[in-house]
Scaffold this active site. Structure first.
Site, PDB file in Angstrom:
ATOM      1  CG  ASP A 120       6.768  60.306  72.073  1.00  0.00           C
ATOM      2  OD1 ASP A 120       7.964  60.668  72.105  1.00  0.00           O
ATOM      3  OD2 ASP A 120       6.064  60.220  73.093  1.00  0.00           O
ATOM      4  CE  LYS A 156       8.886  62.751  74.031  1.00  0.00           C
ATOM      5  NZ  LYS A 156       9.024  61.359  74.528  1.00  0.00           N
ATOM      6  CG  ASP A 189       5.137  56.785  73.434  1.00  0.00           C
ATOM      7  OD1 ASP A 189       5.145  57.589  74.388  1.00  0.00           O
ATOM      8  OD2 ASP A 189       6.007  55.907  73.278  1.00  0.00           O
ATOM      9  CB  SER A 190       1.469  59.471  77.150  1.00  0.00           C
ATOM     10  OG  SER A 190       1.352  60.713  76.480  1.00  0.00           O
ATOM     11  CD  GLU A 224       8.557  60.233  81.816  1.00  0.00           C
ATOM     12  OE1 GLU A 224       8.723  60.293  80.585  1.00  0.00           O
ATOM     13  OE2 GLU A 224       7.581  59.672  82.342  1.00  0.00           O
ATOM     14  CD  GLU A 261      10.523  56.356  75.558  1.00  0.00           C
ATOM     15  OE1 GLU A 261      10.908  55.252  76.007  1.00  0.00           O
ATOM     16  OE2 GLU A 261       9.360  56.772  75.702  1.00  0.00           O
TER      17      GLU A 261
HETATM   18  O1  KIV Z   1       4.495  60.252  75.727  1.00  0.00           O
HETATM   19  C1  KIV Z   1       4.583  61.222  76.473  1.00  0.00           C
HETATM   20  O2  KIV Z   1       3.588  61.837  76.876  1.00  0.00           O
HETATM   21  C2  KIV Z   1       5.915  61.653  76.891  1.00  0.00           C
HETATM   22  C3  KIV Z   1       5.979  62.666  77.986  1.00  0.00           C
HETATM   23  C4  KIV Z   1       5.675  62.007  79.268  1.00  0.00           C
HETATM   24  C5  KIV Z   1       7.285  63.350  78.001  1.00  0.00           C
HETATM   25  O3  KIV Z   1       6.871  61.169  76.394  1.00  0.00           O
END
Ligand code: KIV
Length: 276
Positions: free
Chosen positions: A83, A113, A44-45, A182, A115
């Protein structure tokens, strides 16, 4: 051969490091596949790097599905982890399973994924029960940025480090197949990696994790809004792109692009018979 949960687990058992990079589009996915990166993360980055948001909070399920489907079309053997965006799983176990399912069905992800630690174990258990592999994410979890009050290294005090250890055990127990750590002190990430059966993937967590992930624009020098300490620049692609854009502009201005080699031809006598 397709990288799967079992491949990555075997890599941990055999002490073979796992490579992961973020990826958000088809062409980049193809390059990563050719480079034989083990797994790509549609993170989600993308909110920061692709959409220009200040954080990951605004990212939607539609954003994630759109980018994940594009990445999935670009790979064959590379495993695609996607994510779950903010509030697609925190709200309820029902939402978590439903949205994880959408990332698999519409985004063609191989793993989702999310969090969180103990607080997200009911969600992890339910998603895994629906036959969807889960990667957990602990330490600096960007979706909690407003609760953390900034991007800070996590697990430095005895209390915080113990919490991280307990959360890591809990997510493994709940059925997670992988864990991203992280911004965690290297020695702590190393001990957690030894303690767990599932592979750990570090980002700013030292080199004792079972694998590493970086945001690809960070490692290529393409995203310079903020450069964390853990980012290593593997190539100055940002500079190369800027130079290419400048050369393109210059050649247009000079009239040297497009030349004959980059143009289509028509016979002179045909052109001569036309009325303009
Ligand atoms: O969203 C992302 O890129 C991440 C990485 C920083 C692990 O979760």
């Amino acid at each position: 051969m397709k990288n799967t949960v079992s491949t990555l687990l075997r890599q941990k058992q055999e002490g073979k490091k796992i490579s992961m990079l973020t990826c958000y589009d088809y062409s980049t996915a193809k390059l990563m596949e050719e480079a034989e990166v083990n797994t790509v993360l549609v993170g989600d980055s993308l909110g920061n790097t692709m959409l220009g948001y200040p954080d990951t909070i605004q990212v939607t399920m539609e954003d994630m599905i759109h980018h994940c489907a594009a990445v999935s079309r670009g790979v064959k053997n590379t495993m695609v982890v996607c994510d779950m965006p903010f509030m697609s799983y925190q709200s309820s176990v029902y939402d978590a399973v439903l949205n994880a399912g959408r990332l698999m069905k519409e985004g063609h992800a191989n793993m989702v994924k999310l969090e969180g630690g103990k607080n997200m174990c009911p969600q992890i258990e339910a998603i895994v029960k629906a036959s969807i592999p889960v990667c957990a994410h602990l330490g600096l979890t960007p979706q909690s940025i407003n609760a953390f009050g900034g991007y800070k290294v996590q697990g430095k005090t005895e209390k915080d480090a113990q919490q991280l250890i307990d959360d890591a055990k809990a997510v493994q127990e709940a059925g997670a197949s992988m864990l991203v750590l992280e911004c965690v002190p290297a020695a702590l990430a190393g001990k957690i990696t030894q303690m767990l059966d599932i592979p750990t993937i570090g980002i700013g967590a030292g080199n004792q994790c079972d694998g590493q992930v970086l945001v690809y624009q960070d490692m290529l020098g393409m995203f310079t809004d903020y450069i964390p300490k853990f980012v290593k620049n593997f190539a100055n692609v940002g500079e190369i792109m800027k130079e290419a854009f400048q050369n393109y502009k210059r050649e247009i201005q000079e009239g040297t692009f497009p030349d004959e080699a980059h143009s289509y031809q028509i016979a002179d006598d045909v052109i001569e018979r036309l009325y303009f």
